[in-house]
Design a protein around this motif. Structure first.
Motif, PDB file in Angstrom:
ATOM      1  N   PRO A 263     -86.552  44.147 -14.402  1.00  0.00           N
ATOM      2  CA  PRO A 263     -87.223  45.446 -14.534  1.00  0.00           C
ATOM      3  C   PRO A 263     -88.512  45.486 -13.721  1.00  0.00           C
ATOM      4  N   ARG A 264     -88.803  46.648 -13.209  1.00  0.00           N
ATOM      5  CA  ARG A 264     -90.011  46.863 -12.414  1.00  0.00           C
ATOM      6  C   ARG A 264     -91.129  47.290 -13.354  1.00  0.00           C
TER       7      ARG A 264
ATOM      8  N   LEU B  20     -95.915  50.895 -16.933  1.00  0.00           N
ATOM      9  CA  LEU B  20     -94.653  51.628 -16.938  1.00  0.00           C
ATOM     10  C   LEU B  20     -93.535  50.679 -16.560  1.00  0.00           C
ATOM     11  N   ILE B  21     -92.495  50.655 -17.366  1.00  0.00           N
ATOM     12  CA  ILE B  21     -91.385  49.723 -17.179  1.00  0.00           C
ATOM     13  C   ILE B  21     -90.167  50.506 -16.723  1.00  0.00           C
ATOM     14  N   SER B  22     -89.713  50.220 -15.498  1.00  0.00           N
ATOM     15  CA  SER B  22     -88.554  50.892 -14.932  1.00  0.00           C
ATOM     16  C   SER B  22     -87.389  49.912 -14.846  1.00  0.00           C
ATOM     17  N   PRO B  23     -86.200  50.301 -15.314  1.00  0.00           N
ATOM     18  CA  PRO B  23     -85.046  49.398 -15.227  1.00  0.00           C
ATOM     19  C   PRO B  23     -84.563  49.200 -13.792  1.00  0.00           C
ATOM     20  N   GLN B  24     -84.989  50.069 -12.877  1.00  0.00           N
ATOM     21  CA  GLN B  24     -84.571  49.957 -11.479  1.00  0.00           C
ATOM     22  C   GLN B  24     -85.536  49.008 -10.757  1.00  0.00           C
TER      23      GLN B  24
ATOM     24  N   LEU C 157     -90.132  54.678  -8.640  1.00  0.00           N
ATOM     25  CA  LEU C 157     -88.698  54.770  -8.928  1.00  0.00           C
ATOM     26  C   LEU C 157     -87.825  54.425  -7.723  1.00  0.00           C
TER      27      LEU C 157
ATOM     28  N   GLN D 273     -88.322  61.227 -15.003  1.00  0.00           N
ATOM     29  CA  GLN D 273     -87.517  60.049 -15.305  1.00  0.00           C
ATOM     30  C   GLN D 273     -87.984  59.430 -16.609  1.00  0.00           C
TER      31      GLN D 273
ATOM     32  N   VAL E 238     -91.837  60.143 -17.273  1.00  0.00           N
ATOM     33  CA  VAL E 238     -92.688  60.129 -16.092  1.00  0.00           C
ATOM     34  C   VAL E 238     -92.387  61.367 -15.258  1.00  0.00           C
TER      35      VAL E 238
ATOM     36  N   LEU F 275     -88.833  56.542 -18.989  1.00  0.00           N
ATOM     37  CA  LEU F 275     -89.146  55.125 -18.855  1.00  0.00           C
ATOM     38  C   LEU F 275     -89.786  54.638 -20.146  1.00  0.00           C
TER      39      LEU F 275
END
Length: 415
Positions: free
Chosen positions: A182-183, A168-172, A216, A101, A116, A103
């Motif tokens: 963002p997570r 780590l920045i996840s939009p989900q 994720l 994914q 990732v 990120l």
């Protein structure tokens, strides 16, 4: 081409022009050097191109397999069923779950795009990643440890080392009345690896698959299944049952589709380089032609005397063709030796050239690989040798025929 003792002696004598024939010796020397450089250049370039393709193929398939079964929405929920079908398919070596994914990663104010990758623990430790660790300990990357391994180029771009932390920045993320937040999750860098492919070393953040599912929010799903087969060239045919089983959930993409533009460009460049460098050998063959024409003109009187002494036209033809073929053979052998020396010390030559010029001649961000590869293909070497010898014979034929057709009466009329 069989020569009598007399023909062999004369051909040997003509290979070393006599006193006052220095210009012929110079042209013959340039012809030999031209053939040598042409053969060496062709063998070196073709070997480097073969090595480049083979190294890229080995490294990309070691990390991505011969094919992957990808979910349509980036999520493969029934991956266990598809993996079971794949493992039961004849010709399939392995089928392992995988998460990939894109990120964002940040550390100390620096932000980079990353990929990732969630992998099974045994695949991390025993695969390409585990064998390419340059700092830290891959054994520290374990489920629930909050540890990750990152590529060497990514570590350099973020300015981090073993023991540092990255976010780590996840939009989900969580949904709020003001939108999705963002997570952001922080991880400790436990190992740094270098697989030798720049695009991987600058992007990969590797963690256990369970941690990637948590990050994720995939639950028990994975992103894809990586498949290895017994024959990469027949991967589409082998995985036909897998593609049928995955219909509706995902699609099968083999290494040709995943890297089509890269490998097609390499194939075109390989053919182009072969054609261009073959011109060098053709030019060298023209030098053989010109040197033999000069030799025939210089030895016209000698040829006439030999003819009056009983030498046949066939003898003259064999003598001069032997001279040209010998130049081609010596140049070919010298070229092969020169190519072998260059290929053996290729990385040292590149490093020396970089030191002298002050330029980075092998930038991995452009070349993909961190070192100059090479793989000698016997077919390419044999093809180069055969082409050189055939051209040497063809370009020797005209001056040899001209020598054989020399009329001793016309030449010695006024002697």
């Amino acid at each position: 081409m069989f020569l009598s003792r007399t023909e062999f002696f004369i051909a040997k004598r003509y290979l070393w022009p006599g006193k006052g024939e220095g210009i012929i010796a110079v042209v013959v020397g340039f012809s030999l050097i031209g053939v040598m450089l042409g053969v060496a250049a062709l063998v070196v370039v073709m070997s480097v191109m073969n090595g480049f393709r083979a190294e890229l193929f080995d490294k990309t398939t070691a990390l991505n397999g011969h094919a992957v079964v990808q979910g349509y929405d980036g999520k493969l929920a029934d991956w266990q069923r598809i993996a079971a079908v794949a493992k039961a398919t004849p010709g399939v070596v392995s089928a392992v779950p995988l998460i990939e994914q894109p990120l964002m990663a940040s550390s100390e104010g620096r932000v980079e795009g990353v990929l990732v990758r969630g992998m099974r623990l045994e695949d991390i430790r025993n695969g390409t990643i585990g064998k390419s660790v340059t700092a830290g300990h891959i054994a520290d990357v374990a489920p629930g440890s909050n540890n990750v391994a990152i590529g060497s180029q990514l570590a350099q771009q973020l300015g981090v080392g073993v023991g540092a932390s990255i976010s780590l920045i996840s939009p989900q993320g969580q949904t709020t009345p003001f939108g999705t937040v963002p997570r952001i999750v922080s991880y400790r860098i436990a190992a740094i690896f270098e697989v030798g492919v720049y695009d991987y070393d600058k992007a990969f953040v590797v963690m256990p698959i369970a941690d990637a599912q948590t990050l994720l929010m995939l639950g028990d799903a994975v992103g894809m299944i990586e498949v290895q087969t017994v024959d990469a060239d027949r991967v589409g045919q082998i995985l036909a049952p897998v593609a049928q089983a995955a219909r509706g959930s995902g699609e099968v993409r083999d290494w040709k589709q995943l890297n089509s533009s890269l490998f097609e460009a390499l194939a075109v460049e390989r053919v182009t380089m072969f054609v261009v460098l073959s011109i060098i050998i053709i030019v060298a063959a023209f030098n053989i032609l010109s040197s033999l024409i000069m030799l025939v003109r210089a030895k016209t009187r000698d040829i006439a005397i030999l003819r009056t002494m009983g030498a046949t036209r066939g003898s003259m033809l064999r003598i001069f063709m032997s001279v040209g073929l010998t130049i081609g053979l010596l140049g070919t052998v010298g070229g092969l030796i020169l190519a072998a020396i260059f290929l053996y010390f290729r990385q040292g030559v590149v490093n020396a050239a970089q030191f002298v010029t002050g330029q980075n001649l092998w930038d991995p961000s452009i070349r993909f690989l961190s070192e100059l590869p090479a793989r000698v293909d016997a077919i390419d070497v044999i093809g180069t040798v055969v082409m050189t010898i055939v051209l040497s014979l063809l370009f020797t034929l005209y001056p040899a025929l001209r020598a054989a057709r020399t009329d001793p009466v016309q030449v010695l009329r006024y002697e």
